[in-house]
Motif scaffolding. Structure first.
Motif, PDB file in Angstrom:
ATOM      1  N   ASP A 288       0.858  -1.187   0.000  1.00  0.00           N
ATOM      2  CA  ASP A 288       0.000   0.000   0.000  1.00  0.00           C
ATOM      3  C   ASP A 288       0.893   1.235   0.000  1.00  0.00           C
ATOM      4  O   ASP A 288       1.542   1.532   1.008  1.00  0.00           O
ATOM      5  N   ASP A 289       0.932   1.939  -1.113  1.00  0.00           N
ATOM      6  CA  ASP A 289       1.764   3.139  -1.219  1.00  0.00           C
ATOM      7  C   ASP A 289       1.006   4.328  -0.640  1.00  0.00           C
ATOM      8  O   ASP A 289      -0.038   4.716  -1.169  1.00  0.00           O
ATOM      9  N   PRO A 290       1.525   4.937   0.448  1.00  0.00           N
ATOM     10  CA  PRO A 290       0.801   6.053   1.071  1.00  0.00           C
ATOM     11  C   PRO A 290       0.927   7.376   0.317  1.00  0.00           C
ATOM     12  O   PRO A 290       0.292   8.352   0.691  1.00  0.00           O
ATOM     13  N   TRP A 291       1.768   7.418  -0.745  1.00  0.00           N
ATOM     14  CA  TRP A 291       1.980   8.652  -1.503  1.00  0.00           C
ATOM     15  C   TRP A 291       1.746   8.392  -2.993  1.00  0.00           C
ATOM     16  O   TRP A 291       2.689   8.397  -3.783  1.00  0.00           O
ATOM     17  N   PRO A 292       0.519   8.179  -3.427  1.00  0.00           N
ATOM     18  CA  PRO A 292       0.271   7.948  -4.850  1.00  0.00           C
ATOM     19  C   PRO A 292       0.480   9.222  -5.667  1.00  0.00           C
ATOM     20  O   PRO A 292       0.434  10.333  -5.135  1.00  0.00           O
ATOM     21  N   GLY A 293       0.680   9.030  -6.948  1.00  0.00           N
ATOM     22  CA  GLY A 293       0.856  10.176  -7.840  1.00  0.00           C
ATOM     23  C   GLY A 293       1.814   9.907  -8.976  1.00  0.00           C
ATOM     24  O   GLY A 293       1.701  10.504 -10.047  1.00  0.00           O
ATOM     25  N   VAL A 294       2.788   8.995  -8.760  1.00  0.00           N
ATOM     26  CA  VAL A 294       3.677   8.583  -9.847  1.00  0.00           C
ATOM     27  C   VAL A 294       2.906   7.609 -10.720  1.00  0.00           C
ATOM     28  O   VAL A 294       2.293   6.662 -10.229  1.00  0.00           O
ATOM     29  N   GLU A 295       2.940   7.832 -12.007  1.00  0.00           N
ATOM     30  CA  GLU A 295       2.168   7.035 -12.949  1.00  0.00           C
ATOM     31  C   GLU A 295       3.064   5.998 -13.624  1.00  0.00           C
ATOM     32  O   GLU A 295       3.999   6.352 -14.340  1.00  0.00           O
ATOM     33  N   PHE A 296       2.758   4.725 -13.391  1.00  0.00           N
ATOM     34  CA  PHE A 296       3.496   3.648 -14.060  1.00  0.00           C
ATOM     35  C   PHE A 296       2.751   3.291 -15.339  1.00  0.00           C
ATOM     36  O   PHE A 296       1.660   2.729 -15.311  1.00  0.00           O
ATOM     37  N   THR A 297       3.339   3.645 -16.465  1.00  0.00           N
ATOM     38  CA  THR A 297       2.683   3.414 -17.741  1.00  0.00           C
ATOM     39  C   THR A 297       3.719   3.114 -18.813  1.00  0.00           C
ATOM     40  O   THR A 297       4.751   3.781 -18.891  1.00  0.00           O
ATOM     41  N   GLY A 298       3.464   2.082 -19.601  1.00  0.00           N
ATOM     42  CA  GLY A 298       4.404   1.692 -20.633  1.00  0.00           C
ATOM     43  C   GLY A 298       5.765   1.319 -20.092  1.00  0.00           C
ATOM     44  O   GLY A 298       6.783   1.460 -20.788  1.00  0.00           O
ATOM     45  N   GLY A 299       5.803   0.864 -18.842  1.00  0.00           N
ATOM     46  CA  GLY A 299       7.059   0.499 -18.207  1.00  0.00           C
ATOM     47  C   GLY A 299       7.819   1.656 -17.603  1.00  0.00           C
ATOM     48  O   GLY A 299       8.884   1.462 -17.009  1.00  0.00           O
ATOM     49  N   VAL A 300       7.292   2.880 -17.742  1.00  0.00           N
ATOM     50  CA  VAL A 300       7.980   4.090 -17.272  1.00  0.00           C
ATOM     51  C   VAL A 300       7.301   4.609 -16.010  1.00  0.00           C
ATOM     52  O   VAL A 300       6.070   4.623 -15.907  1.00  0.00           O
ATOM     53  N   GLN A 301       8.102   5.053 -15.045  1.00  0.00           N
ATOM     54  CA  GLN A 301       7.594   5.746 -13.868  1.00  0.00           C
ATOM     55  C   GLN A 301       7.523   7.241 -14.195  1.00  0.00           C
ATOM     56  O   GLN A 301       8.526   7.948 -14.135  1.00  0.00           O
ATOM     57  N   ARG A 302       6.343   7.731 -14.525  1.00  0.00           N
ATOM     58  CA  ARG A 302       6.168   9.115 -14.974  1.00  0.00           C
ATOM     59  C   ARG A 302       5.805  10.012 -13.796  1.00  0.00           C
ATOM     60  O   ARG A 302       4.844   9.740 -13.076  1.00  0.00           O
ATOM     61  N   PRO A 303       6.537  11.091 -13.606  1.00  0.00           N
ATOM     62  CA  PRO A 303       6.159  12.030 -12.548  1.00  0.00           C
ATOM     63  C   PRO A 303       4.877  12.777 -12.938  1.00  0.00           C
ATOM     64  O   PRO A 303       4.573  12.950 -14.114  1.00  0.00           O
ATOM     65  N   SER A 304       4.150  13.171 -11.929  1.00  0.00           N
ATOM     66  CA  SER A 304       2.935  13.944 -12.152  1.00  0.00           C
ATOM     67  C   SER A 304       3.261  15.301 -12.763  1.00  0.00           C
ATOM     68  O   SER A 304       4.370  15.819 -12.611  1.00  0.00           O
TER      69      SER A 304
END
Length: 314
Positions: A288-304
């Motif tokens: 359970d990540d208490p700080w969501p917001g980083v987007e994992f898409t297409g294998g990339v961790q995308r910052p908001s």
């Protein structure tokens, strides 16, 4: 974490800085191998005075006592989060950087070859585009581990030995492995490092040998690239210095992480575009990540694209 270690929980320290009614947040993920703990990071943070200007980074940095790199990282990232919020832009825009970095690897922890192969298959189904295999079992099975994973996936592979090989083992095993590069095969400071760099058929990246800017030049003698982590370097500012120094020396650069929440991973993701390789899976290891917001898409961790680090506590 070392290759043979499992973790059910990780202790971190969260820092909040307030200025003009706005809060900036940072996270310290202490590294026990270097004598750090959540308690020591917290004590360091409680001992400092940083003044009342969140833009005065030179002055703040010059005033800080030595040590406690994880605590320094929490302060640095909280200041950058605050600056981004004050300016109304994400942190990567403060540096003029692209949003997206390279795809993150997924770490397959040390285990029996068949078990590692099964876990690698699961990671591929989750959308990861490359895998990092933890080796260093000292049981004669490291080559079999790599071959077992390679038999079930066509994803690019890298290995992290966490200092557990000798020069002879590295020179025997590396030519037989279908991998892109090897991370820290020899113990930090091993005098055989320059010889391995000279004779290795694959790039050698140095993690435990490389902490802050002062280590980068010596790593050029021992490896082909460096692994930079905010918890080791002391934050975003030092990490940017390090990657620039690595480029000047002709070294590759990998951005790594510890087991961290989205708060810590968001800080790394903001500067990921500076790097050749990225290993930012720390928050994805959490139940359970208490700080969501980083987007994992297409294998990339995308910052908001939200101001600052772009994450909020749930």
């Amino acid at each position: 974490m070392i290759a043979r270690e499992a973790q059910l929980e990780a202790s971190v320290v969260e820092l909040e800085l307030r200025y003009a009614g706005i809060s900036g947040f940072g996270e310290a993920a202490p590294i026990a191998r270097y004598g750090q703990s959540a308690e020591s990071a917290l004590a360091w943070l409680e001992s400092i005075e940083i003044g009342d200007d969140p833009w005065a980074l030179d002055e703040i940095e010059a005033s800080l006592p030595d040590g406690e790199q994880a605590g320094r990282a929490a302060l640095d990232t909280a200041l950058h989060d605050l600056q981004g919020k004050l300016a109304g832009v994400p942190v990567h825009r403060l540096f003029g950087l692209r949003r997206d970095g390279p795809p993150t690897s997924w770490t397959v922890w040390l285990g029996d070859p068949d078990d590692m192969a099964r876990r690698a298959e699961g990671a591929a189904k989750r959308g990861f585009q490359r895998l990092k295999l933890k080796l260093g079992g000292r049981d004669g099975l490291d080559l079999e581990r790599v071959r077992a994973v390679a038999a079930v996936t066509a994803l690019p592979l890298q290995v992290d030995v966490n200092e557990y090989w000798s020069l002879d083992e590295a020179l025997e095993l590396l030519p037989q492995m279908q991998i892109d590069y090897c991370e820290q095969p020899l113990p930090a400071g091993d005098p055989a490092g320059p010889e391995l760099k000279r004779r290795s058929p694959l790039p050698i990246y140095l993690d435990e040998d490389c902490h802050t800017l002062k280590d980068v030049a010596s790593c050029a003698e021992r490896g082909h690239g460096v692994t930079i982590k905010l918890a080791k370097s002391g934050g975003i500012r030092e990490a940017v210095r390090m990657v620039n120094a690595a480029r000047a020396l002709g070294l590759g650069a990998m951005l790594g992480c510890m087991v961290e929440s989205g708060l810590g991973i968001a800080a790394g993701a903001q500067i990921a575009s500076l790097f050749d390789h990225v290993d930012l899976d720390g928050n994805l290891l959490l139940a359970d990540d208490p700080w969501p917001g980083v987007e994992f898409t297409g294998g990339v961790q995308r910052p908001s694209m939200a101001p600052g680090l772009g994450v909020s506590r749930t």
